[in-house]
Scaffold this active site. Structure first.
Site, mmCIF file in Angstrom:
data_model
loop_
_atom_site.group_PDB
_atom_site.id
_atom_site.type_symbol
_atom_site.label_atom_id
_atom_site.label_comp_id
_atom_site.label_asym_id
_atom_site.label_seq_id
_atom_site.Cartn_x
_atom_site.Cartn_y
_atom_site.Cartn_z
ATOM 1 N N LYS A 34 0.845 -1.200 0.000
ATOM 2 C CA LYS A 34 0.000 0.000 0.000
ATOM 3 C C LYS A 34 0.883 1.254 0.000
ATOM 4 O O LYS A 34 2.070 1.189 0.345
ATOM 5 C CB LYS A 34 -0.918 -0.021 1.225
ATOM 6 C CG LYS A 34 -0.178 -0.026 2.554
ATOM 7 C CD LYS A 34 -1.093 -0.412 3.711
ATOM 8 C CE LYS A 34 -0.325 -0.407 5.020
ATOM 9 N NZ LYS A 34 -1.093 -0.970 6.124
ATOM 10 N N TYR A 248 15.002 30.546 7.074
ATOM 11 C CA TYR A 248 13.769 31.285 7.353
ATOM 12 C C TYR A 248 13.617 31.538 8.847
ATOM 13 O O TYR A 248 13.840 30.637 9.665
ATOM 14 C CB TYR A 248 12.557 30.498 6.859
ATOM 15 C CG TYR A 248 12.357 30.601 5.363
ATOM 16 C CD1 TYR A 248 12.153 31.825 4.744
ATOM 17 C CD2 TYR A 248 12.376 29.459 4.574
ATOM 18 C CE1 TYR A 248 11.965 31.919 3.377
ATOM 19 C CE2 TYR A 248 12.187 29.535 3.206
ATOM 20 C CZ TYR A 248 11.977 30.776 2.612
ATOM 21 O OH TYR A 248 11.797 30.855 1.258
HETATM 22 C C1 LIG Z 1 -0.291 -1.934 6.790
HETATM 23 C C2 LIG Z 1 -0.878 -3.215 7.203
HETATM 24 C C3 LIG Z 1 -0.062 -4.361 7.335
HETATM 25 C C4 LIG Z 1 1.444 -4.308 7.294
HETATM 26 O O1 LIG Z 1 1.918 -3.760 8.511
HETATM 27 P P1 LIG Z 1 3.489 -3.635 8.836
HETATM 28 O O2 LIG Z 1 3.518 -3.108 10.218
HETATM 29 O O3 LIG Z 1 4.023 -2.645 7.845
HETATM 30 O O4 LIG Z 1 4.083 -4.973 8.648
HETATM 31 C C5 LIG Z 1 -0.698 -5.572 7.558
HETATM 32 N N1 LIG Z 1 -2.049 -5.652 7.689
HETATM 33 C C6 LIG Z 1 -2.846 -4.550 7.611
HETATM 34 C C7 LIG Z 1 -4.322 -4.708 7.790
HETATM 35 C C8 LIG Z 1 -2.290 -3.311 7.374
HETATM 36 O O5 LIG Z 1 -3.082 -2.231 7.310
#
Ligand SMILES: *Cc1c(COP(=O)(O)O)cnc(C)c1O
Length: 353
Positions: A34, A248
């Site tokens: 994702k 800045y």
């Molecule tokens: C993002 C996510 C993962 C992966 O989590 P990590 O901590 O990056 O390993 C797994 N399951 C769900 C439902 C997630 O939203």
């Protein structure tokens, strides 16, 4: 070309995939990609991702982006669908939505074409999912439909005290499972810290990219290698005298005479502006130096003290030898955000492709 780039090391990614498969034991590994693979860029990782058997993303748009790149594997949608008509696309494309509430379940039951799906259980995180008491009824509603199984997610599997994660697992593990249904629960942290939760499929994201979810254990301790390095270079140096301000708001005021370096790195690249002056270190050569003053849109300042480094000197913001987990702690955030926030302006260089 502007001297700010992320170097994506495919040999490191390959190593992590093998390492996590070994760690998973009998469970299979799906790649959580994702947010464009936590900012690494799915397209850059393609040669390795092609070898994976399953993916997970947040939503259908992200899944379609994988298809556009030619990845044909099943893709789980962790937030499910946002409208009933998305289920047709899921069925046509081989996307597997998670169903987390009665509304999604009704859409699914009335859909003409039914993709494979997963039933999301809220075992204690209280973000998404059916309460354990509602699961038997939801399971009954899915009788005879192509549901692959039960899914859940941990809130605290990265913590030293695993009691909350263990309690979540006990709740999930106690649910009656129809014959043939699978289970998936473990994120990166649970894959390492809660072996009993590995079940049929584990879902590492962070660890796949070579980052540790644990405050007290480095990625190297876990046998993982960082996939992403954020590289910059010195654009200019200035000698300032005690009492002079820079950047800045004159957000930095020299307390002694010395050199300042200006580097290509700003909030326009997704680097956090909110860091306090002097807290975050970058590496130039073998030494670490603090970022000082205010991070601007395109540039940041590094205090070199008595060290005069030449213009063009390479700067490692984070990466191999200067862990993103450490930089995240200095910045008051978590490694997930530092890679995921990187903007499209940051070039990508693929190594060991
Ligand atoms: C993002 C996510 C993962 C992966 O989590 P990590 O901590 O990056 O390993 C797994 N399951 C769900 C439902 C997630 O939203």
């Amino acid at each position: 070309m502007r001297s700010l780039w992320k170097e994506v090391d495919l040999a490191a990614l390959r190593h992590n995939v093998r390492m996590l498969a070994a760690q998973a034991g009998a469970a299979r590994v799906m790649a959580v990609v994702k947010a464009d693979a936590y900012g690494h860029g799915v397209a850059a990782l393609l040669p390795v991702l092609r070898e994976m058997s399953c993916f997970a993303v947040a939503c259908m748009e992200e899944a379609l982006a994988l298809r556009a790149l030619g990845l044909a594997q099943p893709v789980l949608l962790l937030e499910g669908v946002f409208a009933a008509d998305e289920l047709d696309v899921c069925a046509a494309e081989g996307f597997e939505p998670w169903l987390h509430d009665g509304r999604q379940l009704e859409w699914y039951r009335h859909a003409a074409a039914k993709p494979a799906c997963w039933l999301k259980v809220d075992s204690g995180m209280h973000r998404l999912g059916f309460a354990p008491s509602e699961v038997p009824q939801a399971v009954a509603a899915l009788q005879g439909l192509p549901c692959r199984g039960l899914a859940t997610h941990f809130a605290c599997a990265d913590e030293a005290d695993l009691s909350h994660a263990e309690a979540q697992w006990r709740v999930f593990d106690a649910l009656p499972l129809p014959p043939g249904w699978l289970r998936t629960a473990a994120n990166s942290a649970a894959l390492f810290a809660l072996p009993q939760s590995r079940a049929d499929w584990v879902r590492p994201g962070l660890a796949l990219y070579g980052m540790s979810p644990f405050a007290g254990r480095s990625a190297a301790d876990l046998g993982l290698r960082p996939v992403l390095g954020l590289h910059s270079a010195v654009l200019a140096t200035h000698f300032v005298t005690r009492g002079e301000g820079a950047g800045y708001g004159c957000g930095f005021v020299a307390t002694e005479d010395g050199y300042l370096a200006t580097i290509a790195l700003g909030y326009g690249d997704g680097f956090p502006r909110a860091i306090a002056s002097g807290t975050v270190q970058v590496r130039i050569g073998a030494a670490a130096f603090p970022l000082v003053g205010r991070v601007a849109m395109d540039m940041a300042l590094v205090w070199l003290g008595r060290e005069a480094v030449p213009v063009g000197s390479p700067v490692l913001v984070f990466g191999d030898g200067h862990p993103v987990e450490m930089v995240a702690t200095q910045a008051g955030t978590i490694p997930y955000t530092l890679t995921t926030m990187l903007s499209p302006r940051v070039h990508t260089v693929v190594k060991n492709g």
